[in-house]
Enzyme design. Structure first.
Site, short mmCIF file in Angstrom:
data_model
loop_
_atom_site.label_atom_id
_atom_site.label_comp_id
_atom_site.label_asym_id
_atom_site.label_seq_id
_atom_site.Cartn_x
_atom_site.Cartn_y
_atom_site.Cartn_z
N CYS A 102 1.07 -1.10 -0.02
CA CYS A 102 -0.05 -0.07 0.29
C CYS A 102 0.88 1.26 -0.10
O CYS A 102 0.39 2.28 -0.52
CB CYS A 102 -1.03 0.01 1.28
SG CYS A 102 0.11 -0.07 2.70
N HIS A 258 -2.16 0.82 7.60
CA HIS A 258 -2.35 0.99 6.10
C HIS A 258 -2.12 2.56 5.85
O HIS A 258 -1.91 3.38 6.50
CB HIS A 258 -4.02 0.75 5.81
CG HIS A 258 -4.34 0.57 4.33
ND1 HIS A 258 -3.55 -0.17 3.69
CD2 HIS A 258 -4.98 1.33 3.70
CE1 HIS A 258 -4.02 -0.03 2.40
NE2 HIS A 258 -5.13 0.95 2.49
N ASN A 282 -8.07 5.37 -0.57
CA ASN A 282 -7.51 4.25 -0.14
C ASN A 282 -7.04 3.33 -1.34
O ASN A 282 -7.79 3.03 -2.35
CB ASN A 282 -8.72 3.38 0.50
CG ASN A 282 -8.30 1.81 1.15
OD1 ASN A 282 -7.09 1.57 0.68
ND2 ASN A 282 -9.18 1.50 1.84
#
Length: 663
Positions: A102, A258, A282
């Protein structure tokens, strides 16, 4: 940024290591490899990053899973593959479930917002058209230089799905191909499994990144975020480690441990007050915040209609708004990156400008007292101007492991004023350390430090210094002229310059010498004089030949030392003679300079020198002046040495031809 680095060079003289002229990573030349494959009717197979477990990494999956990985080209996956479908944007990216990358994808999402950075990373001379040969390339900033990374288009699949990132459109392939190139740069796909977005930001921009703790809130952080948005920075936020191990996604929709890209920061009139809002994305492409200011929240019904029409979007794409207060409560860190630290210029300091000085440092194994050895041998000086501002100095130190198996060493730095240490960072095992300071006007010494260790290490020290200057256009975007990336070198630090351009070699060739002269010596001088096109390649070959004692077409460190000091001497002479700052010397200027050197030059020879090195108006610019004086002094000394003060020289034909044809 690409334009700024080459303001003084012709288009065909772009500095090597710049976005316009990147270095071939692993010595793989994209054009040559592509042409070879097209000529032979082959699809490229990259032996430097093969389609096997070595490129995946052996610790990412069990052996039985590694054996299931399939490497497929896009044509084997879809009928009509494309590199891009309707351009490039963050919504093209969907994170897979098998690799925790990520941090890379959030950086790419932020990158797609800034065309000036994106164009450096993704070359447009490729695709699945008539030039397709199974080969692609992407560019990254790697330890001070832009490099071009070549890959083949065999992508890893596991259990019928992409091993890692995959595109939202089934036939769009820029996300997985770009990620493969980055995996190659880092060493393997395994190297993308958890990492630091601060490193990805720097690798994608060549800029300076800064981290802010949301737990220990910095004053004016929201102002910094707004300024970063206006000045075209890359931004991202990370969430803390998991509080609930069994559930990665919290009830409010925030993903634990994250990284999210920050897309925007703004204020809105709400309930008779100003609400500070942040837009996040995201990398999963789904799963969004469901609290206040989310896609379905009631708050959007209480804002001006014009604001709602401009900013509100209700769709399941991983993007959402969140209040600044909720951001602080749910996220732990903010990361900001730009080519210069403009994000620190908020409020009344919006008219500041920045310069950057860069030093490449190579350290060899020494004794146990390594910190004192650095203090003695590697000191870098700055002068903070009288103008007193907040955060007026930013220091960024990074290290490069010699190879993928070598461990990072602890690094830090000291700041001294005289003999007094005013700041001293703790040694930390990290690739990058970046710290901002508010230093009082005066002279300071920056000293990189590390702990005792037995391995050779290489470091890049960048010192960003703020000064007064109007760098913004009326639209609040950064002016390309004002944010020029100044690469200013210590005139006496010839060794750092040599190591920077010689890379792994122990010599410089003519093209490397040309990059040094145009990229460093002329960077400041010609910017102020505004004349000339710089040193031509032929001029640099001629200058090299005059210094080339071994007649091998190369300059050693000692030869370069003598050459560099001569340049600095000629720079001082030129500056004194050019009293009007016109950028040129006249015939009388040249005559006066020659006389001061103690050389005898007849009027006829003087006129020939002006014809040879001057323009149509008999003016001589700085590069031509250097070439003229260097040849004149060198040949005069050669005559004295060879004639042994007898006033004449006797040559064989071979000696004469060698002299006039090579020198």
């Amino acid at each position: 940024m690409e334009k700024d680095k080459n303001l003084l060079l012709k288009p065909n003289q772009a500095t090597e290591g710049s976005p316009a002229s990147p270095l071939p990573f692993n010595n793989q030349d994209f054009v040559k490899l592509q042409n070879y494959c097209l000529h032979k009717g082959l699809l490229f197979e990259d032996d430097a990053f093969p389609a096997n477990s070595h490129s995946i990494g052996f610790n990412l999956f069990p052996q039985e899973k590694l054996r299931k990985v399939q490497w497929l080209r896009p044509h084997a996956w879809v009928r009509n593959p494309c590199l891009f479908v309707d351009g490039i944007n963050r919504f093209d990216i969907l994170q897979g479930q098998k690799i925790g990358d990520c941090w890379v994808l959030a950086a790419l999402g932020a990158l797609t917002q800034q065309q000036r950075f994106l164009k450096n990373v993704i070359p447009i001379d490729q695709g699945f058209n008539h030039t397709y040969a199974g080969i692609f390339h992407f560019q990254f900033w790697y330890f001070g230089s832009w490099v071009d990374v070549v890959i083949d288009d065999r992508l890893p699949f596991m259990d019928g799905n992409y091993l890692s990132v995959h595109p939202r459109s089934t036939n769009e392939f820029w996300p997985p191909l770009l990620e493969k190139a980055y995996a190659k740069l880092r060493g393997s796909y395994e190297k993308l499994h958890y990492g630091f977005i601060s490193e990805a930001f720097v690798d994608l921009t060549g800029g300076v990144q800064f981290g802010f703790s949301l737990g220990n809130l910095t004053d004016h952080l929201f102002e910094i975020m707004k300024t970063a948005t206006l000045s075209g920075c890359l931004m991202a936020c990370s969430t803390p480690e998991r509080k609930k191990p069994d559930n990665q996604v919290l009830e409010n929709g925030i993903v634990q441990q994250h990284v999210y890209a920050v897309i925007d920061a703004t204020e809105v009139s709400y309930m008779y007050r100003k609400e500070r809002l942040i837009k996040l994305w995201n990398p999963w492409g789904t799963v969004e915040w469901n609290g206040a200011w989310s896609d379905h929240s009631m708050e959007w019904n209480q804002v001006p209609q014009s604001f709602k029409e401009k900013f509100y979007m209700n769709r399941a794409d991983g993007e959402f708004w969140i209040s600044f207060e909720d951001l602080k409560d749910n996220f732990s860190s903010l990361f900001v990156c730009n080519n210069l630290p403009t994000f620190l210029d908020f409020g009344k300091e919006s008219n500041m400008s920045w310069s950057v000085t860069s030093y490449f440092i190579q350290l060899f194994p020494e004794g146990s007292n390594y910190r004192s050895a650095l203090s003695r041998d590697h000191q870098y000086f700055i002068k903070v101007p009288e103008l007193m501002t907040k955060d007026n100095v930013v220091i960024a130190l990074m290290q490069r492991p010699a190879n993928t198996s070598q461990m990072l060493v602890p690094i830090g730095f000291q700041i001294k004023k005289g003999r007094t240490i005013v700041h001293d960072t703790q040694l930390k095992v990290t690739r990058d350390i970046t710290v901002s300071y508010q230093l009082k006007p005066g002279d300071y010494t920056i000293i990189p430090t590390t702990s005792p260790q037995s391995q050779e290490s290489k470091f890049l020290l960048r010192i960003f210094l703020k000064s007064q200057g109007n760098i913004r256009e009326p639209n609040n975007e950064i002016s390309s002229q004002g944010t020029k990336d100044k690469l200013i070198w210590n005139p006496d630090d010839y060794e750092s310059i040599f190591l920077r351009y010689a890379y792994q070699n122990s010599y410089l060739d003519a093209s490397q010498l040309q990059r040094i002269l145009n990229g460093i010596l002329l960077k400041d001088l010609m910017a102020s004089l505004g004349s000339g096109d710089g040193f031509s390649f032929d001029s640099c070959k001629s200058l090299l030949a005059l210094m080339d004692i071994n007649a091998n077409g190369k300059l050693s460190l000692q030869e370069f030392k003598r050459l560099w000091r001569a340049f600095k001497k000629y720079e001082d002479i030129f500056g004194r003679e050019d009293e009007n700052n016109s950028g040129f010397l006249t015939v009388s200027n040249l005559q006066r300079v020659v006389q001061k050197t103690g050389l005898y030059v007849s009027d006829k020879l003087l006129q020939l020198l002006v014809l040879r090195y001057g323009d149509s108006a008999q003016r001589i610019n700085f590069p031509d002046f250097v070439c003229c004086m260097f040849r004149l002094e060198t040949m005069a000394k050669a005559f004295l040495n060879l004639s042994k003060n007898k006033g004449s020289i006797c040559f064989t034909e071979d000696e004469w031809m060698t002299m006039i044809m090579y020198c």
